[in-house]
Design an enzyme around this catalytic site. Structure first.
Site, PDB file in Angstrom:
ATOM      1  N   HIS A 189       0.820  -1.214   0.000  1.00  0.00           N
ATOM      2  CA  HIS A 189       0.000   0.000   0.000  1.00  0.00           C
ATOM      3  C   HIS A 189       0.848   1.255   0.000  1.00  0.00           C
ATOM      4  O   HIS A 189       0.435   2.289  -0.522  1.00  0.00           O
ATOM      5  CB  HIS A 189      -0.999  -0.042   1.154  1.00  0.00           C
ATOM      6  CG  HIS A 189      -2.091  -1.027   0.869  1.00  0.00           C
ATOM      7  ND1 HIS A 189      -2.040  -2.318   1.320  1.00  0.00           N
ATOM      8  CD2 HIS A 189      -3.183  -0.931   0.089  1.00  0.00           C
ATOM      9  CE1 HIS A 189      -3.090  -2.969   0.858  1.00  0.00           C
ATOM     10  NE2 HIS A 189      -3.798  -2.157   0.104  1.00  0.00           N
ATOM     11  N   GLU A 432     -10.484 -11.314  -5.001  1.00  0.00           N
ATOM     12  CA  GLU A 432      -9.051 -11.195  -4.732  1.00  0.00           C
ATOM     13  C   GLU A 432      -8.490 -12.428  -4.022  1.00  0.00           C
ATOM     14  O   GLU A 432      -7.339 -12.433  -3.601  1.00  0.00           O
ATOM     15  CB  GLU A 432      -8.743  -9.914  -3.953  1.00  0.00           C
ATOM     16  CG  GLU A 432      -9.552  -9.707  -2.695  1.00  0.00           C
ATOM     17  CD  GLU A 432      -9.281  -8.358  -2.036  1.00  0.00           C
ATOM     18  OE1 GLU A 432      -8.293  -7.693  -2.363  1.00  0.00           O
ATOM     19  OE2 GLU A 432     -10.088  -7.980  -1.160  1.00  0.00           O
ATOM     20  N   ASP A 456      -3.918  -8.611  -4.421  1.00  0.00           N
ATOM     21  CA  ASP A 456      -4.004  -9.733  -3.503  1.00  0.00           C
ATOM     22  C   ASP A 456      -4.144 -11.046  -4.259  1.00  0.00           C
ATOM     23  O   ASP A 456      -3.577 -12.060  -3.849  1.00  0.00           O
ATOM     24  CB  ASP A 456      -5.180  -9.543  -2.535  1.00  0.00           C
ATOM     25  CG  ASP A 456      -4.799  -8.635  -1.387  1.00  0.00           C
ATOM     26  OD1 ASP A 456      -3.690  -8.805  -0.857  1.00  0.00           O
ATOM     27  OD2 ASP A 456      -5.583  -7.739  -1.037  1.00  0.00           O
ATOM     28  N   CYS A 503      -9.480  -3.687 -10.449  1.00  0.00           N
ATOM     29  CA  CYS A 503      -9.010  -2.518  -9.702  1.00  0.00           C
ATOM     30  C   CYS A 503      -7.634  -2.727  -9.071  1.00  0.00           C
ATOM     31  O   CYS A 503      -7.145  -1.849  -8.364  1.00  0.00           O
ATOM     32  CB  CYS A 503     -10.020  -2.093  -8.641  1.00  0.00           C
ATOM     33  SG  CYS A 503     -10.201  -3.286  -7.319  1.00  0.00           S
TER      34      CYS A 503
END
Ligand code: PEP
Ligand code: MG
Length: 599
Positions: A189, A432, A456, A503
């Site tokens: 992140h 994911e 993920d 995404c």
């Protein structure tokens, strides 16, 4: 020159500011009884200097990390005044005649070990505080007085062993030219946020530097190639200055595409939405002509504070986002906490494998109070725009149903209270987890949309920690196993007539564009900084050349062959294009398709 991993593109040049991690090594020195008073003086001097320094850093860091984050320095000051800690240090000096630094070091070790043994995340964090403040005190006792403050009036390249998402939330982008860390992964992140902020970032230098980077070193970093130069010769600096200029011109050219229709040369429309984590990023995405928000990572609203955001505060943010989008879709993902994202005030158990542990929907289904507060805020905001709800980390039908039950209860409560919300709010899930892929045919019957979270998904399919630089070379989104799972998911969505988008970071990778087209995906949601580069490629490509590509991709035995097939698409497409127009090159890795816009 050192090569790490390029995690956010662009070139940055400037002085390093190193977030210190001191590790001291010195002999076990004894003192003479006659020197004890002098030794105590030294200790008190060291404490005074450490406190002054912490106060000073606290002021300076308000700009870098934000007001809330500086609370940590108050905790450090409290340790230096803590009688238990100080009695221990003084006791060792008095009874064992050990030098002040030796006594401090032993005390740190004792407390750190003691707290570390406790099965309590909060106490383990306190152990880190003690280590940090103790190390600062040691620095003063040993007379190693290097500059530790970020430069006041000069932007800098932030260098750290590791950064965490909550530090990134308040990074001062006007001062931060670039980022360099020893640890981390390209889809962590922190990396995602650096890309969103447009800050060049190179990570994964652990064990590669001959000497540690020092505050004040002049650095050139190339976030595309993953290169860091420490105090480079003049000609290298000039070379990078020229590249930087070209890069800026390209950005200006790309900006002109913001209002350009988002479609291929043969008219296939592909929505390019934005992944955001704040209203600030929403503004940037609107400026880049995003078709909407495909992923609002709400967990960042919960970070760098001391308690959960109230319903009203969340409602204000969601409503503002919906209104600013003026009817364009806003997909709000419910809290995805855990893994690399922590909240100081939410105690979660320490875990061996946090990514495989207590995360996202797993937490929310236990903490229905938190879940309900967020859902109420989202539902109320849905009255003001085109909002969709998305649950992260779904692995079973049961989880989805339980989440929907909570949503149903919240809707009933709002209805009973006469509070307006959109009754037709679409509800979707992140795909994911491999488990979700394999039951996507079942899940698709109970949701309105899928959004594939490749970050993920790749980590779980390949068993490669997305944050671990040691295995970064194995993190391969073009692995045939990944492609097959993508295909399975899109087939399930199509068979059940539900909307599907992507995404994860792969959505913003230009190389994958023909893959998405061949899978029939019509929406990609990506880091704000990728939107215009992707559009630049899209408007120069042909859907007709990609439509049947899956037949070839399906048979690829390795990611190298997948990339070859995708590469050939670009060659074919560009050969056709350039037969009619000016010469230009096919896109390289994550570079704009138009040759004139390459670095
Ligand atoms: C993903 O996993 O691909 C995703 C978009 O979610 P995050 O990166 O926030 O885990
Ligand atoms: Mg995810």
């Amino acid at each position: 020159m050192v090569r790490g991993i390029g995690a956010s593109s662009g070139i940055a040049m400037g002085r390093a500011y190193v977030i210190p991690t001191w590790e001291w090594d010195f002999p076990d020195k004894l003192i003479d009884v006659a020197d004890l008073a002098y030794e105590f003086e030294r200790l008190y001097d060291g404490i005074r200097h450490s406190k002054d320094e912490i106060e000073q850093i606290k002021q300076e860091f308000v700009n870098v990390l934000g007001e809330e984050q500086t609370q940590i320095f108050d905790a450090h000051l409290a340790i230096l005044e803590d009688p238990v800690f100080m009695n221990e240090v003084q006791g060792i000096m008095q009874r064992q005649y050990k030098a002040a630094e030796v006594a401090v070091k032993e005390t740190i070790e004792k407390f750190v070990n003691m707290f570390d043994l406790l099965d309590d995340g909060y106490m383990k964090e306190r152990a880190l505080d003690i280590k940090d403040v103790g190390n600062r005190l040691l620095k003063h006792l040993l007379g190693a007085l290097e500059e530790t403050l970020p430069p006041r009036d000069q932007p800098y390249i932030l260098v750290a062993k590791e950064l965490i998402p909550s530090q990134m939330v308040h990074l001062d982008v006007t001062q931060t030219l670039g980022l360099v860390t020893m640890m981390g992964g390209k889809t962590s992140h922190v990396a995602i946020m650096a890309r969103a902020m447009g800050v060049p970032y190179v990570l994964g230098l652990e064990g590669k530097l001959q000497e540690p980077i020092q505050t004040g070193d002049f650095l050139v970093i190339d976030g595309d190639e993953g290169i860091v130069y420490v105090n480079p010769p003049e000609h290298e600096v000039e070379r990078y200055q020229r590249m930087h200029e070209t890069w800026k011109q390209q950005q200006d050219q790309l900006q002109q595409l913001a209002d350009h229709p988002s479609q291929t040369m043969d008219g296939m429309q592909l929505h390019l939405a934005a992944n955001i984590s704040s209203i600030k990023e929403l503004e940037q995405s609107i400026a880049k002509g995003a078709s909407g928000v495909g992923l609002f990572r709400t967990e960042f609203l919960y970070m760098n504070r001391t308690s959960f955001p109230e319903e009203e505060e969340q409602f204000d943010v969601y409503r503002e986002a919906a209104e600013r989008l003026g009817g364009k879709p806003l997909v709000i993902r419910t809290l995805d906490i855990g893994g690399d994202k922590h909240l100081d005030y939410l105690e979660l158990p320490e875990e061996e494998n946090p990514s495989l542990g207590y995360r996202a929907i797993r937490v929310l289904l236990d903490r229905v109070d938190l879940f309900k507060t967020q859902l109420r805020a989202i539902l109320r905001a849905s009255h003001y725009g085109s909002i969709k709800i998305m649950y992260p980390m779904i692995s079973t039908l049961d989880e989805l149903r339980r989440a929907n039950e909570v949503l149903g209860e919240v809707k009933e409560e709002l209805t009973a209270a006469g509070i307006p919300y959109s009754n037709h709010i679409p509800v979707g899930i992140m795909i994911e987890l491999p488990a979700a892929v394999m039951i996507s045919d079942l899940l698709a019957k109970e949701v309105d949309f899928f959004s594939i979270g490749t970050n993920d998904l790749v980590q779980y399919i390949l068993a490669v920690d997305r944050m671990n630089e040691q295995v970064a070379h194995l993190y391969d989104p073009f692995h045939p196993a990944v492609l097959r799972m993508l295909k399975l998911t899109s087939d399930s969505a199509k068979a059940n007539g539900i909307h599907i988008s992507v995404c994860g970071e792969l959505a913003g990778d230009v190389r994958a564009l023909p893959l998405w087209m061949s899978l029939g995906i019509r929406e990609l949601s990506m880091s704000v900084s990728s939107i215009l580069r992707m559009k630049n490629s899209l408007i120069q490509s042909r859907y007709s050349d990609a439509a049947n590509l899956w037949q070839e991709l399906a048979g690829c035995p390795s990611s190298a062959s997948v990339l070859q097939v995708l590469g050939r698409y670009w060659e074919t497409d560009f050969a056709k294009k350039t037969a009619k127009e000016e010469p230009s090159d096919p896109p390289q890795s994550e570079s704009p398709a138009n040759g004139c816009m390459q670095r």
